[in-house]
Structure formats: structure tokens, C-alpha cells
Motif scaffolding. Structure first.
Motif, short mmCIF file in Angstrom:
data_model
loop_
_atom_site.label_atom_id
_atom_site.label_comp_id
_atom_site.label_asym_id
_atom_site.label_seq_id
_atom_site.Cartn_x
_atom_site.Cartn_y
_atom_site.Cartn_z
N LYS A 280 60.47 53.57 62.30
CA LYS A 280 61.90 53.43 62.00
C LYS A 280 62.67 54.46 62.80
CE LYS A 280 65.16 53.17 58.14
NZ LYS A 280 65.34 53.28 56.66
N LYS A 281 63.57 53.96 63.64
CA LYS A 281 64.35 54.80 64.54
C LYS A 281 63.39 55.65 65.39
CE LYS A 281 68.55 54.80 61.80
NZ LYS A 281 69.60 55.61 61.11
N ASN A 282 63.50 56.97 65.31
CA ASN A 282 62.64 57.85 66.11
C ASN A 282 61.42 58.34 65.34
OD1 ASN A 282 64.28 57.76 68.43
ND2 ASN A 282 65.67 59.28 67.53
N ASN A 283 61.18 57.76 64.17
CA ASN A 283 60.08 58.22 63.34
C ASN A 283 58.94 57.20 63.34
OD1 ASN A 283 61.78 60.35 62.73
ND2 ASN A 283 62.46 59.44 60.80
N LEU A 284 57.73 57.73 63.33
CA LEU A 284 56.54 56.88 63.33
C LEU A 284 55.49 57.51 62.43
CD1 LEU A 284 54.76 54.54 64.57
CD2 LEU A 284 54.06 56.21 66.30
N SER A 285 54.82 56.68 61.63
CA SER A 285 53.71 57.18 60.81
C SER A 285 52.55 56.20 60.87
CB SER A 285 54.15 57.39 59.36
OG SER A 285 54.41 56.16 58.73
N ILE A 286 51.35 56.75 61.00
CA ILE A 286 50.12 55.95 61.02
C ILE A 286 49.15 56.58 60.02
CG2 ILE A 286 48.20 55.08 62.40
CD1 ILE A 286 49.96 55.41 64.88
N ASP A 287 48.77 55.80 59.02
CA ASP A 287 47.80 56.28 58.03
C ASP A 287 46.64 55.31 57.97
OD1 ASP A 287 49.24 58.61 56.67
OD2 ASP A 287 50.75 57.01 56.57
N GLY A 288 45.41 55.88 58.01
CA GLY A 288 44.26 55.00 58.00
C GLY A 288 43.00 55.68 57.50
N LEU A 289 42.04 54.84 57.17
CA LEU A 289 40.72 55.34 56.78
C LEU A 289 39.69 54.23 57.00
CD1 LEU A 289 39.87 54.04 53.74
CD2 LEU A 289 41.75 55.52 53.05
N GLY A 290 38.44 54.68 57.19
CA GLY A 290 37.37 53.72 57.41
C GLY A 290 36.12 54.42 57.89
N ASP A 291 35.15 53.62 58.32
CA ASP A 291 33.89 54.17 58.80
C ASP A 291 33.93 54.36 60.31
OD1 ASP A 291 32.80 54.14 56.27
OD2 ASP A 291 31.91 52.15 56.49
N ILE A 292 33.13 55.35 60.76
CA ILE A 292 32.98 55.59 62.19
C ILE A 292 31.50 55.83 62.48
CG2 ILE A 292 33.50 58.06 61.88
CD1 ILE A 292 34.73 58.02 64.70
N LEU A 293 31.00 55.14 63.50
CA LEU A 293 29.60 55.27 63.88
C LEU A 293 29.52 56.09 65.17
CD1 LEU A 293 26.64 54.57 63.39
CD2 LEU A 293 27.01 52.43 64.68
N LEU A 294 29.08 57.35 65.02
CA LEU A 294 28.96 58.25 66.15
C LEU A 294 27.49 58.45 66.55
CD1 LEU A 294 31.51 60.96 64.99
CD2 LEU A 294 31.82 59.42 66.93
N GLN A 295 26.60 58.53 65.53
CA GLN A 295 25.20 58.82 65.80
C GLN A 295 24.34 57.65 65.29
OE1 GLN A 295 24.59 63.41 65.80
NE2 GLN A 295 25.79 62.95 63.96
N LYS A 296 23.54 57.89 64.23
CA LYS A 296 22.65 56.84 63.75
C LYS A 296 23.15 56.19 62.47
CE LYS A 296 18.44 58.76 65.83
NZ LYS A 296 17.06 59.27 65.58
N GLN A 297 24.02 56.89 61.74
CA GLN A 297 24.53 56.36 60.49
C GLN A 297 26.06 56.43 60.49
OE1 GLN A 297 22.75 58.51 57.27
NE2 GLN A 297 20.72 57.60 57.56
N ASN A 298 26.64 55.57 59.65
CA ASN A 298 28.10 55.56 59.54
C ASN A 298 28.60 56.83 58.86
OD1 ASN A 298 28.09 53.06 60.66
ND2 ASN A 298 28.66 51.96 58.81
N ASP A 299 29.66 57.40 59.39
CA ASP A 299 30.39 58.49 58.76
C ASP A 299 31.74 57.93 58.30
OD1 ASP A 299 28.35 60.33 59.44
OD2 ASP A 299 29.16 60.41 61.48
N ASN A 300 32.46 58.74 57.52
CA ASN A 300 33.75 58.29 57.01
C ASN A 300 34.86 59.19 57.54
OD1 ASN A 300 35.96 58.45 54.60
ND2 ASN A 300 35.07 56.41 54.79
N ILE A 301 35.96 58.54 57.99
CA ILE A 301 37.07 59.30 58.55
C ILE A 301 38.38 58.86 57.90
CG2 ILE A 301 37.40 57.68 60.47
CD1 ILE A 301 38.20 60.11 62.20
N LYS A 302 39.25 59.83 57.65
CA LYS A 302 40.58 59.57 57.12
C LYS A 302 41.58 60.33 57.99
CE LYS A 302 43.29 59.86 52.84
NZ LYS A 302 43.29 60.30 51.42
N TYR A 303 42.69 59.73 58.33
CA TYR A 303 43.60 60.36 59.29
C TYR A 303 45.04 59.96 59.00
CZ TYR A 303 42.40 55.77 61.11
OH TYR A 303 42.14 54.42 61.21
#
Length: 358
Positions: A318-341
Motif C-alpha cells: 500500500k503506497k510506499n509500504n510493503l509487508s511479507i509474512d511467511g512460514l514453511g519448511d526448508i530443505l537444506l541438508q537431509k531433513q526438512n527444517d522450519n523457517i518463519k520470516y
């Protein structure tokens, strides 16, 4: 005296029979062709109208004549538009006055090529937008119903209504942006345009929208709408054309998602945007990036790619403002990890917060 009564009685019964015939069966004539043609030209003087015989039915309740002609044509130079029918209502009193009056007109079209209609509009309204639209437009047709009303003096009212459907429209912009299979219903009344049941494919990616509303406030067009898509699994070609030019740092190899967005913005005659507001609910089933440089020091068992799985995102601008909120799984190595941002932008200031459960 008896002779006069008989004559009057006979005339009375003849009138009853005549108006009864007009009410039930009607008659065909060309008497009103010029008057109806002139009334249509009041809507736009660039039109020439070709009318066949008009059928007239008398409506004794409203004390009006209903007229209908089948298969008329609108002609402008070498452009011919075939119509299904033209209907009109004529008050009986106008037949006995010096001024011919039509109260309303209803025009129904046959399927018309959108390209022909664009060419017709351009013949009396030259502008850059219409020129490029005609060049980019490849195919498509529409069917419309037009309702026009006139006041007691026979002047055109500004309360016309146009509704109909658009089918199989294709727009090709330099072979890079192809909008195909455009199908929708439309309803135009004065300064408001309503589009409903919209479906289209953008570079073979299918989208849909329940409604899009366009309002004209003289200075701008205010557009409100909603767009959604079912689960989309982008091909490599679609990733290259859609995503990589904007997110080249991610080097995406897979993107599978669904979304639902609401938006509004203003646009003027020079195609300048302002006051853009949108809210998107994004379901990211899978996003894979092959760019993992610099992460080996933190994750010793890092795979050759990073996968984001089953993410729920809310994006608001909205106008000059932006927001992004999310969460989910992330696979970096051998098992899924969880990330929130969470990412916030207020004017030109960004703030970030995130948590990673490993």
C-alpha cells in the motif's frame, strides 16, 4: 340517424379488429426505417444503418407500438457489423404530433470480431492506445446487448447499458507476452464497467477472476479486482520468461504455487499508475534454487539445491509500504527444517526478522 350509428359501429368494430390484429400478429413496414436510423445516428454520427422491414406490434396496456427488425447492419466505410435485431418502443401519441419520438432502443448483435470493432472505433477516435491494441490483438469476438433511452424531447439520455460476453480473445505483444483464451462477461453502464467470470492464460499460465470493476471519475479510472489461480507448476521456459528476469539471484529450477490476490489502483489516459494497493495469499508448494554459494560453512551436509516446501505467504502493498509474512519448511541438508520470516518496508527503510528451526 340509424345509418350514422351503423357507420360508427362498423368503424368501431373495424378499429377493434385492426388493433387486435396489430396486438396479436402485427404488420411489416418500412415506414419507421428513417426515423429509427436517425435515432441510432444520434448515438454516433459515423454509423450508417442498413435496415430491413420492421415488424410493428401494438401494446394496448402501455398504449405504445413495439417495433422489431431482424438482420440489420452497421456500416462504416469498408467495415460491416452484423446485428441480430433492433427493437424500439414508439408512443402512439408521437404518430399524431409533428415530432417523431422513440422512447428506447434495444440492439442485439451477432458474434462480432473484436478486431473489426477496434478498427471501427479507431476510424473516428484516433489515439496511440487503440493503435497498439489493434496491432497486438490477434483474434476474438463478442456478443452485446445495447439499451438506449430517449427523453420526452427525443434527446439521448446518458443512462445507456451494454452487456454481453467476450470469447477466445488473443493478444500477442512481440511474442514475449501472450494473453490467450480471454473469456468474460461484461456490463457497461455510464461510467462503470463490470467484468465477471474472467478467465485467461498468460504465457500458457491460466488465471481466473470472479470480478473486476472499472469506474471513471473523469480524471482517472479506478480499478478494483481479484485474480486467482489453481496450482501452477511452471516449466523451465516459463521460469526463464516470467521469474528469472526479476529474481535472477535465486536461479530457480522449480516453482509450484497457487494464489489469490485482491488489488486496486488508478490509471489515467496516459497509462500512468498511482495508488496501487494489493493483498496476496500465496501457497508455495515448492520452490527450488540451485544457488547455494557461501552456505557450506554453516551447513556442512548442504545439498546441491535449496527447497522451500509448503509455505504460506501474505503479501500486502500500500503506497510506499510493503509487508511479507511467511512460514514453511526448508530443505537444506537431509531433513526438512522450519523457517518463519517477516519483511517490512516503510518508505525506503527495510526491516527483517526470521527464525530457523534446524
Amino acid at each position: 340517424m340509424k345509418i350514422v350509428i351503423r357507420i360508427l359501429t362498423s368503424l368501431f368494430f373495424l378499429l377493434i379488429i385492426f388493433f387486435g390484429y396489430l396486438s396479436l400478429i402485427g404488420i411489416e413496414t418500412k415506414k419507421f426505417n428513417n426515423q429509427i436510423s436517425n435515432k441510432i445516428k444520434e448515438f454516433d454520427q459515423h454509423f450508417d444503418i442498413e435496415l430491413k422491414k420492421i415488424k410493428i406490434i401494438f401494446n394496448p396496456i402501455d398504449f405504445k407500438f413495439s417495433t422489431k427488425t431482424i438482420g440489420p447492419k452497421i456500416i462504416n466505410k469498408d467495415i460491416i457489423l452484423d446485428l441480430e435485431s433492433i427493437k424500439a418502443q414508439i408512443p402512439v401519441k408521437s404518430l399524431f404530433s409533428d415530432k417523431f419520438i422513440i422512447e428506447n432502443l434495444e440492439i442485439s448483435t451477432k458474434p462480432l470480431e473484436v478486431k473489426k470493432i477496434t478498427s471501427l472505433v479507431r476510424s473516428f477516435k484516433q489515439n496511440t492506445e487503440l493503435y497498439f491494441f489493434e496491432k497486438f490483438l490477434k483474434k476474438g469476438f463478442l456478443i452485446a446487448n445495447i439499451k438506449i433511452e430517449f427523453d420526452e424531447n427525443g434527446k439521448l439520455k446518458n443512462n445507456y447499458k451494454i452487456d454481453g460476453i467476450v470469447r477466445d480473445v488473443k493478444i500477442d505483444i512481440f511474442k514475449k507476452l501472450i494473453i490467450d483464451n480471454i473469456n468474460l462477461k461484461f456490463d457497461l453502464a455510464k461510467n462503470n464497467l463490470n467484468l465477471k467470470n474472467i478467465k485467461f492464460a498468460l504465457n500458457k499460465v491460466e488465471f481466473s477472476s470472479k470480478e473486476l470493476v472499472v469506474k471513471n471519475d473523469k480524471k482517472h479510472y479506478l480499478i478494483n479486482g481479484q485474480v486467482e489461480n489453481e496450482i501452477i507448476d511452471l516449466t523451465q521456459d516459463q521460469l526463464d520468461s516470467f521469474i528469472k528476469p526479476y529474481l535472477f539471484n535465486l536461479d530457480l529450477t522449480k516453482l509450484k504455487f497457487s494464489s489469490n490476490s485482491k488489488f486496486s489502483f488508478k490509471i489515467n489516459d496516459k497509462l500512468k499508475f498511482r495508488d496501487l494497493v494489493f493483498e496476496t495469499k500465496l501457497r508455495l508448494n515448492e520452490m527450488t534454487s540451485s544457488k547455494v554459494n557461501g552456505l557450506k560453512r554453516i551447513f556442512p551436509e548442504l545439498s546441491n539445491s535449496i527447497k522451500f516446501l509448503n509455505h504460506e505467504l501474505t503479501i500486502v502493498s500500500k503506497k510506499n509500504n510493503l509487508s511479507i509474512d511467511g512460514l514453511g519448511d526448508i530443505l537444506l541438508q537431509k531433513q526438512n527444517d522450519n523457517i518463519k520470516y517477516s519483511i517490512k518496508k516503510i518508505n525506503d527503510v527495510y526491516s527483517f526478522s526470521s527464525s530457523l528451526k534446524i
